[in-house]
Design a protein around this motif. Structure first.
Motif, PDB file in Angstrom:
ATOM      1  N   PRO A  70     -15.522 -16.572 -12.545  1.00 35.41           N
ATOM      2  CA  PRO A  70     -15.323 -15.618 -11.447  1.00 35.41           C
ATOM      3  C   PRO A  70     -14.380 -14.508 -11.882  1.00 35.41           C
ATOM      4  O   PRO A  70     -13.572 -14.686 -12.793  1.00 35.41           O
ATOM      5  CB  PRO A  70     -14.696 -16.472 -10.334  1.00 35.41           C
ATOM      6  CG  PRO A  70     -14.094 -17.640 -11.019  1.00 35.41           C
ATOM      7  CD  PRO A  70     -14.897 -17.854 -12.287  1.00 35.41           C
ATOM      8  N   PRO A  71     -14.502 -13.331 -11.243  1.00 37.40           N
ATOM      9  CA  PRO A  71     -13.581 -12.248 -11.598  1.00 37.40           C
ATOM     10  C   PRO A  71     -12.138 -12.667 -11.316  1.00 37.40           C
ATOM     11  O   PRO A  71     -11.881 -13.439 -10.408  1.00 37.40           O
ATOM     12  CB  PRO A  71     -13.999 -11.085 -10.689  1.00 37.40           C
ATOM     13  CG  PRO A  71     -14.939 -11.660  -9.671  1.00 37.40           C
ATOM     14  CD  PRO A  71     -15.401 -12.996 -10.175  1.00 37.40           C
ATOM     15  N   ALA A  72     -11.233 -12.130 -12.102  1.00 37.81           N
ATOM     16  CA  ALA A  72      -9.816 -12.463 -11.947  1.00 37.81           C
ATOM     17  C   ALA A  72      -9.312 -11.958 -10.599  1.00 37.81           C
ATOM     18  O   ALA A  72      -9.599 -10.849 -10.194  1.00 37.81           O
ATOM     19  CB  ALA A  72      -8.997 -11.841 -13.077  1.00 37.81           C
ATOM     20  N   ALA A  73      -8.595 -12.804  -9.916  1.00 40.47           N
ATOM     21  CA  ALA A  73      -8.005 -12.420  -8.631  1.00 40.47           C
ATOM     22  C   ALA A  73      -6.792 -11.535  -8.885  1.00 40.47           C
ATOM     23  O   ALA A  73      -6.084 -11.706  -9.868  1.00 40.47           O
ATOM     24  CB  ALA A  73      -7.593 -13.667  -7.854  1.00 40.47           C
ATOM     25  N   SER A  74      -6.566 -10.614  -7.986  1.00 39.62           N
ATOM     26  CA  SER A  74      -5.415  -9.734  -8.115  1.00 39.62           C
ATOM     27  C   SER A  74      -4.144 -10.552  -7.935  1.00 39.62           C
ATOM     28  O   SER A  74      -4.017 -11.337  -7.002  1.00 39.62           O
ATOM     29  CB  SER A  74      -5.478  -8.639  -7.054  1.00 39.62           C
ATOM     30  OG  SER A  74      -4.298  -7.879  -7.095  1.00 39.62           O
ATOM     31  N   THR A  75      -3.224 -10.367  -8.858  1.00 37.59           N
ATOM     32  CA  THR A  75      -1.957 -11.102  -8.775  1.00 37.59           C
ATOM     33  C   THR A  75      -0.847 -10.245  -8.173  1.00 37.59           C
ATOM     34  O   THR A  75       0.246 -10.736  -7.962  1.00 37.59           O
ATOM     35  CB  THR A  75      -1.522 -11.594 -10.163  1.00 37.59           C
ATOM     36  OG1 THR A  75      -1.425 -10.457 -11.027  1.00 37.59           O
ATOM     37  CG2 THR A  75      -2.513 -12.609 -10.717  1.00 37.59           C
ATOM     38  N   ALA A  76      -1.159  -8.976  -7.919  1.00 32.42           N
ATOM     39  CA  ALA A  76      -0.141  -8.097  -7.344  1.00 32.42           C
ATOM     40  C   ALA A  76       0.077  -8.465  -5.877  1.00 32.42           C
ATOM     41  O   ALA A  76      -0.853  -8.770  -5.152  1.00 32.42           O
ATOM     42  CB  ALA A  76      -0.591  -6.644  -7.448  1.00 32.42           C
ATOM     43  N   ALA A  77       1.328  -8.438  -5.483  1.00 34.45           N
ATOM     44  CA  ALA A  77       1.665  -8.731  -4.087  1.00 34.45           C
ATOM     45  C   ALA A  77       1.194  -7.576  -3.205  1.00 34.45           C
ATOM     46  O   ALA A  77       1.205  -6.420  -3.626  1.00 34.45           O
ATOM     47  CB  ALA A  77       3.164  -8.916  -3.943  1.00 34.45           C
ATOM     48  N   ALA A  78       0.780  -7.901  -2.017  1.00 37.42           N
ATOM     49  CA  ALA A  78       0.375  -6.866  -1.067  1.00 37.42           C
ATOM     50  C   ALA A  78       1.584  -6.000  -0.744  1.00 37.42           C
ATOM     51  O   ALA A  78       2.710  -6.499  -0.649  1.00 37.42           O
ATOM     52  CB  ALA A  78      -0.173  -7.506   0.199  1.00 37.42           C
ATOM     53  N   PRO A  79       1.356  -4.692  -0.552  1.00 36.42           N
ATOM     54  CA  PRO A  79       2.483  -3.826  -0.207  1.00 36.42           C
ATOM     55  C   PRO A  79       3.049  -4.198   1.164  1.00 36.42           C
ATOM     56  O   PRO A  79       2.329  -4.664   2.038  1.00 36.42           O
ATOM     57  CB  PRO A  79       1.876  -2.425  -0.189  1.00 36.42           C
ATOM     58  CG  PRO A  79       0.414  -2.634  -0.077  1.00 36.42           C
ATOM     59  CD  PRO A  79       0.098  -3.986  -0.628  1.00 36.42           C
ATOM     60  N   THR A  80       4.325  -3.987   1.319  1.00 35.10           N
ATOM     61  CA  THR A  80       4.978  -4.245   2.603  1.00 35.10           C
ATOM     62  C   THR A  80       4.633  -3.104   3.568  1.00 35.10           C
ATOM     63  O   THR A  80       4.237  -2.012   3.129  1.00 35.10           O
ATOM     64  CB  THR A  80       6.502  -4.314   2.444  1.00 35.10           C
ATOM     65  OG1 THR A  80       6.967  -2.996   2.078  1.00 35.10           O
ATOM     66  CG2 THR A  80       6.922  -5.341   1.404  1.00 35.10           C
ATOM     67  N   PRO A  81       4.820  -3.332   4.856  1.00 34.96           N
ATOM     68  CA  PRO A  81       4.617  -2.230   5.803  1.00 34.96           C
ATOM     69  C   PRO A  81       5.480  -1.004   5.481  1.00 34.96           C
ATOM     70  O   PRO A  81       5.025   0.125   5.622  1.00 34.96           O
ATOM     71  CB  PRO A  81       4.991  -2.845   7.156  1.00 34.96           C
ATOM     72  CG  PRO A  81       4.635  -4.293   6.993  1.00 34.96           C
ATOM     73  CD  PRO A  81       5.022  -4.610   5.561  1.00 34.96           C
ATOM     74  N   VAL A  82       6.696  -1.221   5.015  1.00 35.91           N
ATOM     75  CA  VAL A  82       7.573  -0.095   4.656  1.00 35.91           C
ATOM     76  C   VAL A  82       6.985   0.676   3.483  1.00 35.91           C
ATOM     77  O   VAL A  82       6.962   1.915   3.476  1.00 35.91           O
ATOM     78  CB  VAL A  82       9.005  -0.585   4.344  1.00 35.91           C
ATOM     79  CG1 VAL A  82       9.848   0.513   3.727  1.00 35.91           C
ATOM     80  CG2 VAL A  82       9.659  -1.122   5.606  1.00 35.91           C
ATOM     81  N   GLU A  83       6.475  -0.036   2.482  1.00 34.10           N
ATOM     82  CA  GLU A  83       5.852   0.632   1.333  1.00 34.10           C
ATOM     83  C   GLU A  83       4.611   1.419   1.768  1.00 34.10           C
ATOM     84  O   GLU A  83       4.387   2.535   1.301  1.00 34.10           O
ATOM     85  CB  GLU A  83       5.481  -0.391   0.259  1.00 34.10           C
ATOM     86  CG  GLU A  83       6.692  -0.992  -0.434  1.00 34.10           C
ATOM     87  CD  GLU A  83       6.360  -2.193  -1.308  1.00 34.10           C
ATOM     88  OE1 GLU A  83       7.089  -2.405  -2.300  1.00 34.10           O
ATOM     89  OE2 GLU A  83       5.387  -2.920  -0.999  1.00 34.10           O
TER      90      GLU A  83
END
Length: 148
Positions: A7-20
């Motif tokens: 399977p394609p690699a899952a994104s490991t980056a954290a979701a941006p915060t509402p402030v970001e």
């Protein structure tokens, strides 16, 4: 056709915060208004005059313009006076309430707004790069974040 078992690699980056996300929205809005202000200035208009023209897709009462522009009604009177002097808008008495003045674009005002939008679209090409499904998703998300 044989598909890969991996399977394609899952994104490991954290979701941006509402402030970001709000910071990114602020940067996007600032970039948009920089371009918009430059295009308005090329036509001898201030940013607020350009914004006023762009809000007049339909006739609007002066009070509504003040609310949409988040400014005092007296400021809108000055803006509309200057636009009217250039024959970009005109005022009409509202047939339902003669105390209310509606502001409408003239043919020249419509032409000016159309030119600004065409040039804005040609300078801010990111939206054109989105496919139809992405534009629909973007519109839906904007509506969720900024309803009304």
């Amino acid at each position: 056709m044989i598909q890969s078992a991996t399977p394609p690699a899952a994104s490991t980056a954290a979701a941006p915060t509402p402030v970001e996300l709000m910071d990114q929205v602020a940067r996007a809005a600032a970039a948009y208004y920089r371009h918009f202000a430059a295009l308005a200035a090329e036509r001898g208009l201030t940013l607020m005059q350009g914004k006023t023209l762009s809000l007049l897709r339909e006739p609007r009462p002066m009070r509504t313009l003040a609310d949409l522009l988040a400014c005092d009604a007296s400021n809108v009177t000055g803006i509309v006076d200057r636009l009217e002097a250039r024959a970009l808008v005109r005022r009409e008495v509202d047939p339902a309430d003669r105390r209310v003045k509606n502001v409408l674009l003239t043919e020249e005002g419509e032409r000016t707004v159309r030119q600004i939008r065409v040039e804005l679209t040609s300078r801010l090409t990111g939206l054109e790069q989105l496919d139809e499904a992405d534009r629909q998703t973007f519109q839906r998300l904007l509506g969720q974040v900024f309803p009304g």
